[in-house]
Design an enzyme around this catalytic site. Structure first.
Site, PDB file in Angstrom:
ATOM      1  N   CYS A   1       8.010  62.279  35.769  1.00 43.48           N
ATOM      2  CA  CYS A   1       7.987  61.729  34.648  1.00 43.48           C
ATOM      3  C   CYS A   1       7.510  62.616  33.347  1.00 43.48           C
ATOM      4  O   CYS A   1       7.230  63.707  33.591  1.00 43.48           O
ATOM      5  CB  CYS A   1       6.803  60.716  34.888  1.00 43.48           C
ATOM      6  SG  CYS A   1       7.293  59.538  36.161  1.00 43.48           S
TER       7      CYS A   1
ATOM      8  N   ARG B   1      13.163  63.940  31.301  1.00 44.36           N
ATOM      9  CA  ARG B   1      12.017  63.874  32.681  1.00 44.36           C
ATOM     10  C   ARG B   1      12.182  62.813  33.326  1.00 44.36           C
ATOM     11  O   ARG B   1      11.900  62.612  34.546  1.00 44.36           O
ATOM     12  CB  ARG B   1      10.755  64.390  32.369  1.00 44.36           C
ATOM     13  CG  ARG B   1      10.614  65.907  31.737  1.00 44.36           C
ATOM     14  CD  ARG B   1       9.028  66.203  31.277  1.00 44.36           C
ATOM     15  NE  ARG B   1       8.317  66.170  32.356  1.00 44.36           N
ATOM     16  CZ  ARG B   1       8.310  67.423  33.157  1.00 44.36           C
ATOM     17  NH1 ARG B   1       8.794  68.320  32.619  1.00 44.36           N
ATOM     18  NH2 ARG B   1       7.763  67.460  34.484  1.00 44.36           N
TER      19      ARG B   1
ATOM     20  N   TRP C   1      10.209  58.216  35.802  1.00 44.41           N
ATOM     21  CA  TRP C   1      11.276  58.414  36.464  1.00 44.41           C
ATOM     22  C   TRP C   1      10.696  57.743  37.825  1.00 44.41           C
ATOM     23  O   TRP C   1       9.882  58.309  38.600  1.00 44.41           O
ATOM     24  CB  TRP C   1      11.495  59.811  36.859  1.00 44.41           C
ATOM     25  CG  TRP C   1      12.949  60.050  37.716  1.00 44.41           C
ATOM     26  CD1 TRP C   1      14.101  60.225  37.396  1.00 44.41           C
ATOM     27  CD2 TRP C   1      12.969  60.075  39.374  1.00 44.41           C
ATOM     28  NE1 TRP C   1      15.229  60.218  38.223  1.00 44.41           N
ATOM     29  CE2 TRP C   1      14.657  60.257  39.568  1.00 44.41           C
ATOM     30  CE3 TRP C   1      12.225  60.005  40.122  1.00 44.41           C
ATOM     31  CZ2 TRP C   1      14.961  60.328  40.794  1.00 44.41           C
ATOM     32  CZ3 TRP C   1      12.390  60.133  41.394  1.00 44.41           C
ATOM     33  CH2 TRP C   1      13.816  60.275  41.705  1.00 44.41           C
TER      34      TRP C   1
ATOM     35  N   ASN D   1       2.068  61.717  36.122  1.00 38.02           N
ATOM     36  CA  ASN D   1       3.309  62.203  36.616  1.00 38.02           C
ATOM     37  C   ASN D   1       3.089  62.842  37.772  1.00 38.02           C
ATOM     38  O   ASN D   1       2.108  63.509  38.094  1.00 38.02           O
ATOM     39  CB  ASN D   1       3.665  63.168  35.848  1.00 38.02           C
ATOM     40  CG  ASN D   1       4.928  64.073  36.448  1.00 38.02           C
ATOM     41  OD1 ASN D   1       5.780  63.373  36.904  1.00 38.02           O
ATOM     42  ND2 ASN D   1       5.163  65.282  35.947  1.00 38.02           N
ATOM     43  N   GLY D   2       3.855  62.487  38.760  1.00 37.47           N
ATOM     44  CA  GLY D   2       3.730  62.984  40.270  1.00 37.47           C
ATOM     45  C   GLY D   2       3.559  61.958  41.206  1.00 37.47           C
ATOM     46  O   GLY D   2       4.217  60.762  40.862  1.00 37.47           O
TER      47      GLY D   2
ATOM     48  N   GLU E   1      29.300  74.770  41.791  1.00 33.20           N
ATOM     49  CA  GLU E   1      28.846  74.444  40.702  1.00 33.20           C
ATOM     50  C   GLU E   1      29.565  73.499  39.840  1.00 33.20           C
ATOM     51  O   GLU E   1      28.977  72.763  39.122  1.00 33.20           O
ATOM     52  CB  GLU E   1      28.324  75.754  39.784  1.00 33.20           C
ATOM     53  CG  GLU E   1      27.548  75.472  38.401  1.00 33.20           C
ATOM     54  CD  GLU E   1      26.396  74.573  38.625  1.00 33.20           C
ATOM     55  OE1 GLU E   1      25.904  74.130  37.282  1.00 33.20           O
ATOM     56  OE2 GLU E   1      25.564  74.455  39.605  1.00 33.20           O
TER      57      GLU E   1
ATOM     58  N   LYS F   1      28.264  69.907  38.542  1.00 35.06           N
ATOM     59  CA  LYS F   1      28.322  69.290  37.048  1.00 35.06           C
ATOM     60  C   LYS F   1      29.173  68.226  36.950  1.00 35.06           C
ATOM     61  O   LYS F   1      28.519  67.195  36.223  1.00 35.06           O
ATOM     62  CB  LYS F   1      28.902  70.754  36.174  1.00 35.06           C
ATOM     63  CG  LYS F   1      27.982  71.762  35.941  1.00 35.06           C
ATOM     64  CD  LYS F   1      26.904  71.555  35.113  1.00 35.06           C
ATOM     65  CE  LYS F   1      25.665  71.425  35.301  1.00 35.06           C
ATOM     66  NZ  LYS F   1      25.039  72.074  36.331  1.00 35.06           N
TER      67      LYS F   1
ATOM     68  N   GLU G   1      27.356  65.138  38.388  1.00 31.65           N
ATOM     69  CA  GLU G   1      26.002  64.677  37.553  1.00 31.65           C
ATOM     70  C   GLU G   1      26.464  63.952  36.696  1.00 31.65           C
ATOM     71  O   GLU G   1      25.707  62.886  36.402  1.00 31.65           O
ATOM     72  CB  GLU G   1      25.322  65.960  37.279  1.00 31.65           C
ATOM     73  CG  GLU G   1      24.527  66.710  38.342  1.00 31.65           C
ATOM     74  CD  GLU G   1      23.702  67.911  37.498  1.00 31.65           C
ATOM     75  OE1 GLU G   1      22.637  67.630  37.116  1.00 31.65           O
ATOM     76  OE2 GLU G   1      24.470  69.167  37.193  1.00 31.65           O
TER      77      GLU G   1
ATOM     78  N   HIS H   1      41.300  72.475  58.086  1.00 28.59           N
ATOM     79  CA  HIS H   1      40.572  72.250  59.150  1.00 28.59           C
ATOM     80  C   HIS H   1      39.929  71.022  59.310  1.00 28.59           C
ATOM     81  O   HIS H   1      38.860  70.711  60.089  1.00 28.59           O
ATOM     82  CB  HIS H   1      39.616  73.322  59.216  1.00 28.59           C
ATOM     83  CG  HIS H   1      40.036  74.903  59.713  1.00 28.59           C
ATOM     84  ND1 HIS H   1      40.771  75.154  60.789  1.00 28.59           N
ATOM     85  CD2 HIS H   1      39.821  75.866  58.455  1.00 28.59           C
ATOM     86  CE1 HIS H   1      41.244  76.551  60.472  1.00 28.59           C
ATOM     87  NE2 HIS H   1      40.654  76.845  58.814  1.00 28.59           N
TER      88      HIS H   1
ATOM     89  N   LYS I   1      15.300  66.041  34.525  1.00 32.65           N
ATOM     90  CA  LYS I   1      15.505  67.425  34.416  1.00 32.65           C
ATOM     91  C   LYS I   1      14.470  68.348  35.357  1.00 32.65           C
ATOM     92  O   LYS I   1      15.210  69.366  35.895  1.00 32.65           O
ATOM     93  CB  LYS I   1      15.041  67.702  32.913  1.00 32.65           C
ATOM     94  CG  LYS I   1      15.182  69.219  32.576  1.00 32.65           C
ATOM     95  CD  LYS I   1      16.891  69.652  32.505  1.00 32.65           C
ATOM     96  CE  LYS I   1      16.918  71.068  32.235  1.00 32.65           C
ATOM     97  NZ  LYS I   1      18.315  71.491  32.400  1.00 32.65           N
TER      98      LYS I   1
HETATM   99  C1  AGP Z   1      21.308  70.528  37.613  1.00 39.74           C
HETATM  100  O1  AGP Z   1      22.361  70.620  36.547  1.00 39.74           O
HETATM  101  C2  AGP Z   1      20.357  69.793  37.877  1.00 39.74           C
HETATM  102  N1  AGP Z   1      19.505  69.615  36.646  1.00 39.74           N
HETATM  103  C3  AGP Z   1      19.566  69.974  39.106  1.00 39.74           C
HETATM  104  O2  AGP Z   1      20.390  70.277  40.125  1.00 39.74           O
HETATM  105  C4  AGP Z   1      18.679  71.323  38.957  1.00 39.74           C
HETATM  106  O3  AGP Z   1      19.463  72.533  38.952  1.00 39.74           O
HETATM  107  C5  AGP Z   1      17.847  71.588  40.207  1.00 39.74           C
HETATM  108  O4  AGP Z   1      17.028  70.163  40.274  1.00 39.74           O
HETATM  109  C6  AGP Z   1      17.161  72.613  40.031  1.00 39.74           C
HETATM  110  O5  AGP Z   1      16.081  72.624  38.932  1.00 39.74           O
HETATM  111  P1  AGP Z   1      15.171  73.945  38.258  1.00 39.74           P
HETATM  112  O6  AGP Z   1      16.176  75.045  38.173  1.00 39.74           O
HETATM  113  O7  AGP Z   1      14.398  73.424  37.379  1.00 39.74           O
HETATM  114  O8  AGP Z   1      14.382  74.262  39.659  1.00 39.74           O
END
Ligand code: AGP
Length: 601
Positions: free
Chosen positions: A2, A27, A74, A100-101, A476, A480, A483, A499, A596
């Protein structure tokens, strides 16, 4: 996860808090809320959904005050709803809390308080903090907060207001990010620096188990025994504009377009700047193993670098998800270098992996984008990516900067281990230094990618394949796309397809084949022909395309040494994902269910 913010000062707290929440919405965006000290006590407006919904509600019910707290959520405990939104108010309206937490022992605490007749209104873990404060409050809010935090288990960044102290905010940190901003017109508490950049770049970075008493004209810090703590006021290199969209439709596109500069700044810092000093201090001869641990895209950067370290340094490199690393009996000792990669520096699993590695005597090196973050402060050494604030949930520029630092680290280790001569090392470093211009070349003409992306919106599933280091970057590319476009996709080592997975290939299945690895071009072409013969359409990224027709399209890459092609192919894959999602009209910067910085386990 959050975002929390608070302000006490001479200006209108509502406008300042809402603006700050806009900078924290990446966040979490399940609900938002604000509470201010109004004429008649706490005035609260909170609302399920995006911040824009809260703004609409505030337009109908305007609030006013010079001190307040705000939250963007969140959801972890309790579904997104108005009642589960923060701030949470104590049962006698004397305390307001944003959190937050995760409070791990909230159930026991809640049952105890309910048994004493204290009513709860939400399903959240966070409300227990407000009700505990209310329960212990007897006129000294600091005394109350200390009683409460000594009973909480879990992780928290808290913003607390007390009705009897309209000119003070209490902020507490344990295992979640918290900064205190200091400006000429008032002071701030916030989960992240971008929330205060419009007003100041002078901040305190709170440490774990620290309480800040924030007033409009001063800030004091205490530990959980109410002993004063001295802290340095630090200056953040970022400015407010860096947290703006600067005319781009989305932060993600802006951040993709910033990569040439980000790469240049990051590479320069590693060749002749602050990062160089850190790299020079690393005693490569001490280590017989490198273990890279991280989450999500940062993990994928680790996988790419595994191929580079092995090829250049001849070292064993393991790459492990931090969420697994922290609970595995990994064989780690003082001859192991554990590299922790993280954009935010606040990812809970990666922090725990860092602590696990340290407890086993390993040396820890962090590659992080956020100064003052837990991983930056917790690791033995830290290299900073020069990406600036990264707002879009899907990382792009920070990922590219992580790759560049990992490449340079590998060249340095290879030199120190005698695997590269001085001349060879210089040549590798100049190949890396050429990447920003090559990336700029790709960004200078995105027409082909945009056109192809438009043809991808209908797919339910897309496969990514690659051989060797291309397989690593395919991971990656797939992440992307998933996501931000919500299209299912998986990445496979090209040789693995036959396989089993190839049974999923049918007419018009789309396969994105990464072909930057020249040595294995024949092999990946075989895989491409294998899937085309089962009806698939293929988009090949990089490599000379033997043919182009309705079944095989190609997006070329600038010439680049094989080892560093991931820095080029990833830009094409980022743009592909971006334009597919843009064609689908999706909320690219804030994809559903994501945040994020993942600060909870
Ligand atoms: C990637 O686009 C995502 N936001 C997510 O997978 C991210 O890479 C992951 O949560 C790790 O975050 P960090 O690099 O802040 O540790």
């Amino acid at each position: 996860m959050c975002g929390i913010i608070g302000y006490v000062g001479t200006r209108d707290a509502v406008a300042i808090i809402v603006d700050g929440l806009k900078k924290l919405e990446y966040r979490g965006y399940d609900s938002a809320g604000i509470a201010v000290h109004g004429a008649g006590g706490f005035e609260v407006v909170k609302q399920k959904g995006r911040l824009s919904a809260l703004e609409a509600r505030l337009a109908d019910n305007p609030l006013a005050g010079h001190s307040g707290i705000g939250h963007t959520r969140w959801a972890t405990h309790g579904e997104p709803s108005d009642i589960n939104s923060h701030p949470h108010i104590g049962s006698r309206n004397r305390v307001a809390v944003v959190h937050n937490g995760i409070i791990e022992n909230y159930k026991q605490l809640k049952e105890r308080l309910e048994s004493k007749g204290i009513p709860f209104v939400s399903q959240t873990d966070s409300e227990v903090v407000a009700q505990l404060c209310e329960y212990y409050y007897s006129g000294d809010i600091m005394d109350t907060v200390i009683k409460v935090v000594n009973r909480l288990e879990g992780s928290y960044a808290l913003g607390i207001m007390c009705l009897d102290e309209p000119d003070a905010l209490i902020a507490v940190k344990k295992d979640n990010p918290l900064i205190i901003g200091v400006s000429g017109h008032g002071n701030f508490i916030a989960s992240d620096v971008p929330a205060v950049l419009r007003h100041t770049n002078a901040v305190y970075y709170s440490d774990d188990k620290e309480i800040a008493v924030v007033k409009k004209d001063g800030v004091q810090f205490f530990n959980f025994d109410r002993e004063p703590v001295a802290k340095p006021l630090e200056t953040v290199a970022w400015n407010a504009d860096s947290a703006e969209k600067s005319g781009y439709a989305h932060f993600m596109l802006k951040e993709i377009m910033e990569q040439p500069k980000v790469l240049r700044d990051t590479i320069n810092s590693a060749l002749s700047g602050d990062n160089r000093a850190v790299i020079d201090r690393l005693d490569a001869a001490r280590f017989n193993r490198v273990a890279i641990t991280a989450c999500g895209s940062a993990y994928n950067a680790g996988v790419v670098s595994k191929y580079v370290f092995e090829r250049l340094c001849g070292m064993t490199v393991e790459v492990e998800f931090a969420s697994e690393f922290r609970y595995r009996e990994t064989i780690i000792d003082d001859k192991t270098l554990v590299i922790l990669v993280s954009q935010s520096g606040e990812t809970a699993d990666t922090i725990a992996a860092m602590r696990a590695a340290k407890s086993k005597g390993a040396a820890t090196l962090a590659i992080v984008n956020v100064v003052g973050s837990a991983i930056a402060k917790g690791a033995d050494e830290c290299l900073f990516t020069a990406a600036g604030p990264e707002i879009a949930v899907a990382t792009t520029k920070a990922f590219s900067a992580q790759l560049a630092l990992l490449y340079i680290l590998a060249v340095r280790f290879a030199r120190l281990r005698g695997r590269l001569s001085e001349e060879e090392a210089r040549e590798k470093l100049s190949e890396i230094a050429a990447l920003p211009d090559q990336v700029a070349g790709i960004l200078g003409n995105t027409f082909g990618i945009q056109k192809y992306a438009a043809s991808c919106v209908g797919y339910k599933s897309i496969f990514f394949i690659g051989r060797n280091i291309d397989y690593a970057i395919a991971l990656e590319g797939s992440l992307k796309l998933k996501e931000i476009s919500y299209i299912h996709s998986e990445a496979y080592a090209g040789g693995e397809l036959k396989h089993g997975t190839i049974s999923l290939i049918e007419d018009n299945t789309l396969v994105v084949a990464i072909a930057g690895c020249g040595r294995l071009h024949g092999k990946i072409m075989n895989n491409i022909e294998q899937v085309i013969s089962r009806g698939a359409k293929v988009l090949m990224v990089g490599g000379p395309a033997a043919r182009e027709d309705e079944k095989l399209s190609a997006l070329a890459l600038p010439d680049c040494p094989e080892l560093f092609t991931p820095s080029l192919s990833v830009v094409v894959l980022q743009l592909l994902a971006y334009y597919v999602a843009a064609n689908k009209g999706l909320d690219i910067d804030k994809p559903r269910n994501l945040a994020k910085s993942v600060t909870v386990e």
